[in-house]
Write a protein that holds these residues in place. Structure first.
Motif, PDB file in Angstrom:
ATOM      1  N   HIS A  49      -2.995   9.075  -8.733  1.00 17.04           N
ATOM      2  CA  HIS A  49      -1.984   8.233  -8.098  1.00 17.04           C
ATOM      3  C   HIS A  49      -2.327   7.964  -6.634  1.00 17.04           C
ATOM      4  O   HIS A  49      -2.092   6.882  -6.116  1.00 17.04           O
ATOM      5  CB  HIS A  49      -0.624   8.934  -8.220  1.00 17.04           C
ATOM      6  CG  HIS A  49       0.524   8.177  -7.618  1.00 17.04           C
ATOM      7  ND1 HIS A  49       1.162   8.593  -6.477  1.00 17.04           N
ATOM      8  CD2 HIS A  49       1.124   7.027  -7.978  1.00 17.04           C
ATOM      9  CE1 HIS A  49       2.114   7.721  -6.172  1.00 17.04           C
ATOM     10  NE2 HIS A  49       2.121   6.773  -7.063  1.00 17.04           N
ATOM     11  N   GLU A  50      -2.889   8.957  -5.943  1.00 17.44           N
ATOM     12  CA  GLU A  50      -3.112   8.834  -4.504  1.00 17.44           C
ATOM     13  C   GLU A  50      -4.495   8.287  -4.142  1.00 17.44           C
ATOM     14  O   GLU A  50      -4.745   7.995  -2.972  1.00 17.44           O
ATOM     15  CB  GLU A  50      -2.899  10.197  -3.822  1.00 17.44           C
ATOM     16  CG  GLU A  50      -1.502  10.771  -4.000  1.00 17.44           C
ATOM     17  CD  GLU A  50      -0.406   9.908  -3.384  1.00 17.44           C
ATOM     18  OE1 GLU A  50      -0.687   9.195  -2.406  1.00 17.44           O
ATOM     19  OE2 GLU A  50       0.729   9.930  -3.902  1.00 17.44           O
ATOM     20  N   GLU A  89       5.854  12.454  -5.330  1.00 18.82           N
ATOM     21  CA  GLU A  89       4.848  13.498  -5.117  1.00 18.82           C
ATOM     22  C   GLU A  89       5.386  14.470  -4.071  1.00 18.82           C
ATOM     23  O   GLU A  89       6.441  14.237  -3.476  1.00 18.82           O
ATOM     24  CB  GLU A  89       3.532  12.860  -4.674  1.00 18.82           C
ATOM     25  CG  GLU A  89       2.912  11.922  -5.709  1.00 18.82           C
ATOM     26  CD  GLU A  89       2.563  12.617  -7.021  1.00 18.82           C
ATOM     27  OE1 GLU A  89       2.660  13.852  -7.107  1.00 18.82           O
ATOM     28  OE2 GLU A  89       2.214  11.921  -7.997  1.00 18.82           O
ATOM     29  N   HIS A  95      -2.855  14.061 -12.095  1.00 17.99           N
ATOM     30  CA  HIS A  95      -2.033  12.848 -11.996  1.00 17.99           C
ATOM     31  C   HIS A  95      -1.818  12.498 -10.526  1.00 17.99           C
ATOM     32  O   HIS A  95      -1.904  11.333 -10.123  1.00 17.99           O
ATOM     33  CB  HIS A  95      -0.686  13.060 -12.693  1.00 17.99           C
ATOM     34  CG  HIS A  95       0.285  11.958 -12.427  1.00 17.99           C
ATOM     35  ND1 HIS A  95       0.201  10.731 -13.036  1.00 17.99           N
ATOM     36  CD2 HIS A  95       1.337  11.870 -11.571  1.00 17.99           C
ATOM     37  CE1 HIS A  95       1.167   9.941 -12.580  1.00 17.99           C
ATOM     38  NE2 HIS A  95       1.862  10.612 -11.682  1.00 17.99           N
ATOM     39  N   PHE A  96      -1.558  13.535  -9.732  1.00 14.71           N
ATOM     40  CA  PHE A  96      -1.339  13.319  -8.290  1.00 14.71           C
ATOM     41  C   PHE A  96      -2.544  12.644  -7.641  1.00 14.71           C
ATOM     42  O   PHE A  96      -2.406  11.626  -6.961  1.00 14.71           O
ATOM     43  CB  PHE A  96      -1.037  14.671  -7.621  1.00 14.71           C
ATOM     44  CG  PHE A  96      -1.053  14.641  -6.112  1.00 14.71           C
ATOM     45  CD1 PHE A  96      -0.038  14.021  -5.410  1.00 14.71           C
ATOM     46  CD2 PHE A  96      -2.090  15.239  -5.398  1.00 14.71           C
ATOM     47  CE1 PHE A  96      -0.046  13.991  -4.017  1.00 14.71           C
ATOM     48  CE2 PHE A  96      -2.107  15.217  -4.011  1.00 14.71           C
ATOM     49  CZ  PHE A  96      -1.080  14.588  -3.316  1.00 14.71           C
ATOM     50  N   ILE A 126      -1.570  18.087 -11.366  1.00 18.90           N
ATOM     51  CA  ILE A 126      -2.384  17.961 -10.151  1.00 18.90           C
ATOM     52  C   ILE A 126      -3.287  16.730 -10.258  1.00 18.90           C
ATOM     53  O   ILE A 126      -3.423  15.947  -9.324  1.00 18.90           O
ATOM     54  CB  ILE A 126      -3.216  19.251  -9.921  1.00 18.90           C
ATOM     55  CG1 ILE A 126      -2.288  20.418  -9.561  1.00 18.90           C
ATOM     56  CG2 ILE A 126      -4.248  19.048  -8.820  1.00 18.90           C
ATOM     57  CD1 ILE A 126      -3.003  21.747  -9.350  1.00 18.90           C
ATOM     58  N   ILE A 166      -3.170   9.849   1.175  1.00 23.02           N
ATOM     59  CA  ILE A 166      -4.490   9.586   1.732  1.00 23.02           C
ATOM     60  C   ILE A 166      -4.445   9.423   3.251  1.00 23.02           C
ATOM     61  O   ILE A 166      -5.438   9.669   3.941  1.00 23.02           O
ATOM     62  CB  ILE A 166      -5.138   8.355   1.049  1.00 23.02           C
ATOM     63  CG1 ILE A 166      -6.619   8.219   1.422  1.00 23.02           C
ATOM     64  CG2 ILE A 166      -4.396   7.078   1.367  1.00 23.02           C
ATOM     65  CD1 ILE A 166      -7.471   9.396   1.071  1.00 23.02           C
ATOM     66  N   PHE A 203       0.820  -1.216   0.000  1.00 23.02           N
ATOM     67  CA  PHE A 203       0.000   0.000   0.000  1.00 23.02           C
ATOM     68  C   PHE A 203       0.855   1.268   0.000  1.00 23.02           C
ATOM     69  O   PHE A 203       0.496   2.268  -0.607  1.00 23.02           O
ATOM     70  CB  PHE A 203      -0.926   0.018   1.221  1.00 23.02           C
ATOM     71  CG  PHE A 203      -1.928   1.143   1.210  1.00 23.02           C
ATOM     72  CD1 PHE A 203      -3.124   1.024   0.509  1.00 23.02           C
ATOM     73  CD2 PHE A 203      -1.680   2.336   1.886  1.00 23.02           C
ATOM     74  CE1 PHE A 203      -4.044   2.059   0.490  1.00 23.02           C
ATOM     75  CE2 PHE A 203      -2.606   3.372   1.870  1.00 23.02           C
ATOM     76  CZ  PHE A 203      -3.793   3.230   1.173  1.00 23.02           C
ATOM     77  N   CYS A 250      -7.211   5.895  -3.143  1.00 22.51           N
ATOM     78  CA  CYS A 250      -7.006   4.583  -2.530  1.00 22.51           C
ATOM     79  C   CYS A 250      -7.770   3.504  -3.282  1.00 22.51           C
ATOM     80  O   CYS A 250      -7.545   2.318  -3.082  1.00 22.51           O
ATOM     81  CB  CYS A 250      -7.400   4.597  -1.061  1.00 22.51           C
ATOM     82  SG  CYS A 250      -9.163   4.375  -0.774  1.00 22.51           S
TER      83      CYS A 250
END
Ligand SMILES: Cc1cc2nc3c(=O)[nH]c(=O)nc-3n(C[C@H](O)[C@H](O)[C@H](O)COP(=O)(O)O)c2cc1C
Ligand code: SF4
Ligand code: FES
Lengths: 157, 442
Positions: B339-340, A123, B335-336, B333, B169, A66, B342
């Protein structure tokens, strides 16, 4: 390749374990300690963590996969993380990223053949006001230019 | 201007210096009162959370059940992963003991015996600094069982650092609790709220690092004093983090309600090359962006920014000059957030992916004006339809960037025209043809 925690690391882990009412909660500290000892997380490492904490291996696997800071493959001696998120991008983050890629001849999450360097596009690292920035292993380098990056890379032995 | 969170006192991160400057006096004062008194004072002070939602801190504390056999917990959120935010690390580095003092006062007020300080894993340096401060506090009897004799009170609490491992997250409060419990950082469905069912099913309060650091001065100097600083409905100071195209980026502690233009031009030294401002995101990358010509008169507090069509968020101000390519910014932004995400809820998991795909198509020169409408529509379908606020955080930049900068985005796409070319099969329908597909015969 079997894996066993060192005596010292077992003590550290025991210490971490005491901070929580349940042993599952010590899984992240355990993975960190194992990664420090082994460099990256293998199947055997996960078995050992599960055994030591008395938890299911699948729970270890779930956590390892994760989080981006847990590595399941070896990284270089110097793991270079380059932030290209918005604040860094506005101040040349991508130029730094492209420069490092071409200088080392590798792409995202690759390792140089000698095992010295690996690179990762990351990031936001919480250094937006000091952009552009990179981190090498645990250390931040901020307010960078290509020249400064070159100097830093050349200084790494 | 008096600073509350980061006072201008050299070496304040040394325990002796902190003690000489009134350190732990607030805790002493707090322990001479009842927990309810403390909650009341924080309520009256008007302190609002500094982690993004600007929720009233005292009110949040009052949700904690008074009569329960279960243990209670405090989580202090130092995940600090919102692009544009880099303020909490200043507290770890320059004023760690005030954070610790705030933690023990908060634990006393809500009846928690354990506080977890969640710090993002990349902050190795600041985790070490904070751990040193915590170790010192234990040694000197300001944490742990020794507190009983230090303060002469029948109360003590422990403070532990939990190190994150690279997941944006986990800054979301319920995901943060799962992460502390040793699980994947999936946000939980609310209700139940953390005050009812939090860490290990027990009553839990989650507050941002900066919020907690504000507590000792409020107790020591009184809620009236605090409530008179800055904007009346959102009092106190904020650690404004300014990044992007300004001459002096950095973190500045200033009263709430300061003009955004003052912050950019006077405090942060204006834009390099005296360029014009095209766009400002006032509170971290999740907040709606403002146009350069919308900035006049906008003040940096929750109410004013809401009225201006954005939000205070974490106070991370990202400035973009007139030469910025907003398509590239929005793509980065998006893409971020993709990617994040969950991945628990379909609108967020799929929607962020679609938005990124469409934006990439536009970047490659294959977008049409209709794609812009599609982006807004996808964003609107994510907004409000997800378990946690990451969905909204991903949708807002897309929706507002395109709505507020439509003129610029139109330049990146091909105009779409609808020509009345009869379709051979269904002659009553029209076929849409992109201009590129039309060959003009001379
Ligand atoms: C995706 C997401 C990320 C968040 N990241 C953070 C964070 O890094 N730090 C933080 O304090 N709050 C963060 N929050 C807000 C927390 O959920 C929570 O509202 C906050 O910690 C409460 O503290 P406060 O009332 O003191 O502001 C995040 C929320 C979301 C939805
Ligand atoms: S909104 Fe996104 S990040 Fe939040 S729970 Fe749903 S899928 Fe996960
Ligand atoms: S955007 Fe690069 S550190 Fe925040």
């Amino acid at each position: 390749m079997s894996f066993k925690f060192t005596e010292e690391n077992l003590k550290r882990l025991e210490n971490e374990r005491k901070k929580y009412p349940e042993s599952l909660a010590a899984v992240m500290p355990a993975i960190y300690i194992a990664q420090e000892q082994n460099g990256y997380i293998t199947n055997e490492v996960m078995t050992e963590i599960a055994d030591v904490l008395g938890i299911d291996k699948v729970d270890v696997l779930g956590v390892v996969t994760f989080y981006t800071m847990f590595h399941t493959k070896p990284v270089g001696k110097y793991h270079i993380q380059v932030c290209t998120n918005v604040s860094c991008m506005l101040r040349g983050g991508y130029e730094i990223w492209e420069y490092i890629k071409s200088k080392l001849g590798i792409d995202n999450m690759e390792v140089t053949p000698d095992g010295k360097f690996s690179i990762e596009e990351v990031e936001c690292m919480g250094a937006c006001g000091y952009a552009p920035m990179i981190a090498i292993n645990e250390d931040y380098y901020e307010n960078l230019t290509k020249e400064k990056v070159e100097e830093i890379l050349n200084s790494l032995k | 201007m008096e600073r509350i969170v980061l006072p201008e006192i050299p070496n304040l991160n040394q325990i002796d210096v902190y003690l000489k400057n009134g350190g732990f006096e607030a805790a002493k004062k707090a322990f001479s009162q009842t927990p309810d008194d403390i909650i009341e004072q924080v309520k009256k002070s008007g302190l609002r959370g500094r982690g993004g939602a600007a929720f009233l801190t005292g009110l949040k504390w009052s949700f904690m059940p008074k009569t329960t056999d279960m243990p209670k917990y405090l989580c202090i959120n130092g995940d600090e992963s919102e692009p544009g935010s880099f303020k909490d690390r200043q507290i770890f580095e320059y004023n760690p003991f005030q954070l610790i003092e705030g933690a023990i006062i908060t634990c006393y007020a809500i009846g928690a015996k354990i506080a977890y300080l969640y710090i993002r894993g990349e902050y190795h340096k600041w985790i070490k600094l904070m751990q040193q401060a915590i170790d010192t506090a234990y040694e000197k009897g300001f944490l742990g069982e020794k507190m009983k004799s230090t303060f002469g009170v029948d109360f003590y609490c422990d403070l532990y650092i939990h190190k994150g491992a690279g997941a944006y997250i986990c800054g979301e409060e319920s995901s943060l609790m799962n992460s502390i419990e040793g699980k994947r950082g999936y946000p939980r469905v609310k209700p139940p709220f953390p005050a009812q069912k939090g860490l290990w099913g027990c009553p839990t309060t989650i507050n941002n690092v900066e919020t907690i650091t504000n507590v000792p001065p409020i107790i020591l100097k009184g809620w009236e004093w605090f409530s008179k600083i800055g904007a009346p409905k959102h009092p106190g100071t904020l650690l404004f983090g300014i990044s992007g195209h300004v001459n002096k980026p950095g973190v500045y502690e200033l009263p709430t309600g300061i003009l955004l233009t003052e912050l950019i031009y006077d405090v942060a030294g204006g834009v390099p090359g005296n360029k014009k401002i095209k766009c400002v995101i006032p509170g971290g990358s999740s907040m709606p962006p403002l146009r350069g010509d919308q900035l006049e008169g906008v003040r940096m507090d929750a109410e004013s920014l809401r009225a201006a069509g954005s939000a205070i968020g974490t106070g991370g101000v990202i400035v973009m000059d007139e030469d910025t390519n907003l398509l590239k910014v929005l793509l980065r932004i998006t893409h971020f957030y993709h990617h994040e995400s969950c991945g628990q809820c379909t609108p967020c998991r799929e929607g962020t992916g679609w938005m990124e795909k469409i934006l990439k198509r536009i970047e490659q020169g294959n977008g049409t004006s209709k794609d812009l409408d599609l982006l807004v529509s996808v964003a609107q379908n994510i907004e409000g339809n997800t378990i946690c606020a990451l969905g909204d955080a991903a949708a807002w930049p897309v929706k507002f960037m395109i709505q507020r900068f439509r003129d610029e985005f139109e330049k990146y796409v091909k105009p779409q025209v609808v020509l009345p070319v009869p379709n051979k099969v269904h002659s009553m329908r029209f076929t849409k043809i992109s201009l590129d597909n039309i060959v003009l015969k001379s």
